[in-house]
Design a protein around this motif. Structure first.
Motif, mmCIF file in Angstrom:
data_model
loop_
_atom_site.group_PDB
_atom_site.id
_atom_site.type_symbol
_atom_site.label_atom_id
_atom_site.label_comp_id
_atom_site.label_asym_id
_atom_site.label_seq_id
_atom_site.Cartn_x
_atom_site.Cartn_y
_atom_site.Cartn_z
ATOM 1 N N SER A 146 1.717 13.744 6.140
ATOM 2 C CA SER A 146 2.134 12.679 7.049
ATOM 3 C C SER A 146 0.834 12.701 8.349
ATOM 4 O O SER A 146 -0.365 13.422 8.026
ATOM 5 C CB SER A 146 3.262 12.741 7.930
ATOM 6 N N GLU A 147 0.935 11.947 9.225
ATOM 7 C CA GLU A 147 -0.192 12.120 10.302
ATOM 8 C C GLU A 147 0.106 12.795 11.411
ATOM 9 O O GLU A 147 -0.699 13.738 11.691
ATOM 10 C CB GLU A 147 -0.535 10.901 10.647
ATOM 11 N N GLY A 148 1.397 12.905 11.950
ATOM 12 C CA GLY A 148 1.705 13.517 13.109
ATOM 13 C C GLY A 148 1.210 12.917 14.474
ATOM 14 O O GLY A 148 1.308 13.652 15.504
ATOM 15 N N GLU B 146 -3.226 -5.060 -1.193
ATOM 16 C CA GLU B 146 -4.543 -4.074 -1.283
ATOM 17 C C GLU B 146 -4.029 -2.683 -1.386
ATOM 18 O O GLU B 146 -4.606 -1.961 -2.494
ATOM 19 C CB GLU B 146 -5.415 -4.116 0.057
ATOM 20 N N ARG B 147 -3.288 -2.075 -0.784
ATOM 21 C CA ARG B 147 -2.795 -0.708 -0.824
ATOM 22 C C ARG B 147 -2.205 -0.615 -2.133
ATOM 23 O O ARG B 147 -2.405 0.573 -2.842
ATOM 24 C CB ARG B 147 -1.991 -0.397 0.163
ATOM 25 N N SER B 148 -1.259 -1.576 -2.669
ATOM 26 C CA SER B 148 -0.757 -1.422 -3.955
ATOM 27 C C SER B 148 -1.400 -1.356 -5.220
ATOM 28 O O SER B 148 -1.103 -0.824 -6.370
ATOM 29 C CB SER B 148 0.205 -2.531 -4.159
ATOM 30 N N ILE C 68 4.099 10.126 3.599
ATOM 31 C CA ILE C 68 4.957 9.336 4.503
ATOM 32 C C ILE C 68 4.289 9.151 5.709
ATOM 33 O O ILE C 68 4.551 10.074 6.535
ATOM 34 C CB ILE C 68 6.570 9.709 4.232
ATOM 35 N N ALA C 69 3.754 7.882 6.323
ATOM 36 C CA ALA C 69 3.110 7.896 7.578
ATOM 37 C C ALA C 69 3.005 6.331 8.078
ATOM 38 O O ALA C 69 1.943 5.745 8.416
ATOM 39 C CB ALA C 69 1.727 8.281 7.311
ATOM 40 N N SER C 70 4.248 5.791 7.667
ATOM 41 C CA SER C 70 4.494 4.269 8.514
ATOM 42 C C SER C 70 3.492 3.147 7.528
ATOM 43 O O SER C 70 3.151 2.325 8.068
ATOM 44 C CB SER C 70 4.270 4.354 9.745
ATOM 45 N N HIS C 71 3.080 3.406 6.573
ATOM 46 C CA HIS C 71 2.194 2.521 5.835
ATOM 47 C C HIS C 71 3.079 1.344 5.212
ATOM 48 O O HIS C 71 4.146 1.305 4.759
ATOM 49 C CB HIS C 71 1.809 3.271 4.362
ATOM 50 N N GLY C 72 2.672 0.086 5.993
ATOM 51 C CA GLY C 72 3.311 -0.982 5.446
ATOM 52 C C GLY C 72 2.648 -1.206 4.003
ATOM 53 O O GLY C 72 1.633 -0.888 3.309
ATOM 54 N N ILE C 73 3.602 -2.017 3.243
ATOM 55 C CA ILE C 73 3.359 -2.337 1.760
ATOM 56 C C ILE C 73 2.491 -3.541 1.677
ATOM 57 O O ILE C 73 2.780 -4.462 2.377
ATOM 58 C CB ILE C 73 4.685 -2.565 1.031
ATOM 59 N N VAL D 205 -6.951 -1.259 18.084
ATOM 60 C CA VAL D 205 -6.184 -0.905 16.816
ATOM 61 C C VAL D 205 -6.529 0.315 16.362
ATOM 62 O O VAL D 205 -7.442 0.829 16.474
ATOM 63 C CB VAL D 205 -6.260 -1.864 15.879
ATOM 64 N N GLN D 206 -5.650 1.030 15.400
ATOM 65 C CA GLN D 206 -5.889 2.206 14.862
ATOM 66 C C GLN D 206 -6.738 1.670 13.569
ATOM 67 O O GLN D 206 -6.499 0.785 12.870
ATOM 68 C CB GLN D 206 -4.758 3.020 14.557
ATOM 69 N N THR D 207 -7.730 2.606 13.058
ATOM 70 C CA THR D 207 -8.523 2.252 12.021
ATOM 71 C C THR D 207 -7.755 2.437 10.816
ATOM 72 O O THR D 207 -6.931 3.203 10.665
ATOM 73 C CB THR D 207 -9.749 3.357 11.849
ATOM 74 N N ILE E 191 5.325 -9.260 10.422
ATOM 75 C CA ILE E 191 6.009 -8.235 10.158
ATOM 76 C C ILE E 191 6.035 -7.448 8.734
ATOM 77 O O ILE E 191 4.987 -8.190 7.967
ATOM 78 C CB ILE E 191 7.696 -8.726 10.069
ATOM 79 N N GLU E 192 6.496 -6.277 8.656
ATOM 80 C CA GLU E 192 5.926 -5.349 7.357
ATOM 81 C C GLU E 192 7.231 -4.509 6.984
ATOM 82 O O GLU E 192 7.917 -4.130 7.669
ATOM 83 C CB GLU E 192 4.746 -4.883 7.581
ATOM 84 N N ARG E 193 7.141 -4.162 5.549
ATOM 85 C CA ARG E 193 7.882 -3.198 5.069
ATOM 86 C C ARG E 193 7.084 -1.928 5.007
ATOM 87 O O ARG E 193 6.208 -2.074 4.375
ATOM 88 C CB ARG E 193 8.745 -3.844 3.764
HETATM 89 N N1 ARG Z 1 2.115 0.253 9.972
HETATM 90 C C1 ARG Z 1 0.702 0.277 10.082
HETATM 91 C C2 ARG Z 1 0.011 0.301 8.771
HETATM 92 O O1 ARG Z 1 0.787 0.105 7.786
HETATM 93 C C3 ARG Z 1 0.322 1.429 10.648
HETATM 94 C C4 ARG Z 1 0.760 2.593 10.077
HETATM 95 C C5 ARG Z 1 0.194 3.837 11.195
HETATM 96 N N2 ARG Z 1 0.451 5.093 10.890
HETATM 97 C C6 ARG Z 1 0.166 6.097 11.380
HETATM 98 N N3 ARG Z 1 0.855 7.466 10.796
HETATM 99 N N4 ARG Z 1 -0.646 6.222 12.394
HETATM 100 O O2 ARG Z 1 -1.134 0.502 8.608
#
Ligand code: ARG
Length: 263
Positions: free
Chosen positions: A45-47, A110-112, A102-107, A148-150, A215-217
């Motif tokens: 995960s990221e933390g 592209e990622r799939s 497990i780090a809140s990745h939206g489905i 935004v986060q990269t 919105i995202e899953r």
């Molecule tokens: N939900 C967003 C995504 O799917 C952000 C996830 C960021 N997660 C984190 N651990 N910083 O990209």
């Protein structure tokens, strides 16, 4: 001393062959049977994404950390946690450096292409946060600088908004947030619950939550095609969603049930 040429060539051919074998071995994801035998699932995960995954002192904590612990305990396994920069998480699956992320990745589509997602452990979305009542909607982002986060879906979705002046990327979402609080950007796009936690924890910063941008899953990911692992995870996730333990964890962190209402 001079070595005969063909001996040297053979030596290098062997080195190359060994490297290829080593490469192939590390690219091999552990199927569920092998993980079960070892007793431990390695999860990265990221933390740095409270309240989902973050450090309380030296302890990795958060909603999805608790969910993963509950699911994996149901599977009869222990977790060995790794905390890694967000950008390296999915790539590490490919190299078999961990079994799951497990780090809140939206489905996303592209990622799939690169990983296999489990069933979602929550549903959420990206919201606009600013210090101004005049910046609440996607249209309001026109002519504005947004942080935004990269590597996130926030970046992808802000890019789709017409007229945005500049998108500033930060390796951590907390830096994207700091860019807004210190006035270097006009708006920050992040998860709705991350925004809420930020607003609650620092009311003096004057942050205001605007509209949802999308919105995202959100789901865990395993190495592409490691369906023996995702299948077992999904079974145990369904079990904790059915027996009340998921609801308890969700209530502890959010005072509401954040599971996806439809799959
Ligand atoms: N939900 C967003 C995504 O799917 C952000 C996830 C960021 N997660 C984190 N651990 N910083 O990209």
């Amino acid at each position: 001393m001079r070595l005969p040429r063909n001996l040297l060539a053979r030596f290098f051919a062997n080195v190359l062959a060994l490297a290829a074998v080593a490469g192939a071995a590390t690219a091999e994801a552990r199927p569920y049977d092998e993980i079960k035998k070892s007793g431990t699932l390695i999860v990265a995960s990221e933390g740095q994404f409270a309240p989902f995954n973050f450090f309380q002192g030296s302890k990795l904590s958060g909603f999805e950390i608790d969910v993963a612990e509950a699911v994996v305990a149901k599977m009869g396994l222990k977790i060995e946690w790794k905390a890694i920069g967000f950008d390296a998480l999915l790539a590490g699956l490919k190299q078999d450096r961990w079994d799951m992320v497990i780090a809140s990745h939206g489905i996303t589509e592209e990622r799939s292409k690169a990983v296999t997602f489990t069933n979602p452990h929550y549903c959420s979305g990206g919201v606009i946060v600013s210090k101004s009542d005049a910046i609440k909607t996607a249209a309001d982002l026109s002519g504005k600088v947004v942080s935004v986060q990269t590597g996130t879906t926030y970046l992808e979705n802000v890019k789709k908004v017409a007229g945005v002046k500049e998108v500033k990327n930060f390796p951590q979402d907390t830096d994207a947030r700091a860019a807004l609080t210190t006035g270097r950007v006009d708006a920050w796009v992040t998860d709705r619950f991350v925004a809420k936690a930020a607003l609650d924890s620092a009311p003096a910063a004057g942050l205001k939550q605007g509209d949802f941008l999308f919105i995202e899953r959100i789901a865990a990911a395993v190495s592409k095609g490691n369906t023996s692992l995702s299948g077992e995870f999904n079974k145990s996730l369904a079990a904790i969603m059915a027996d009340g333990s998921y609801a308890k964890i969700s209530d502890k962190w959010f005072k509401e049930d954040v599971r996806c209402k439809s799959r």
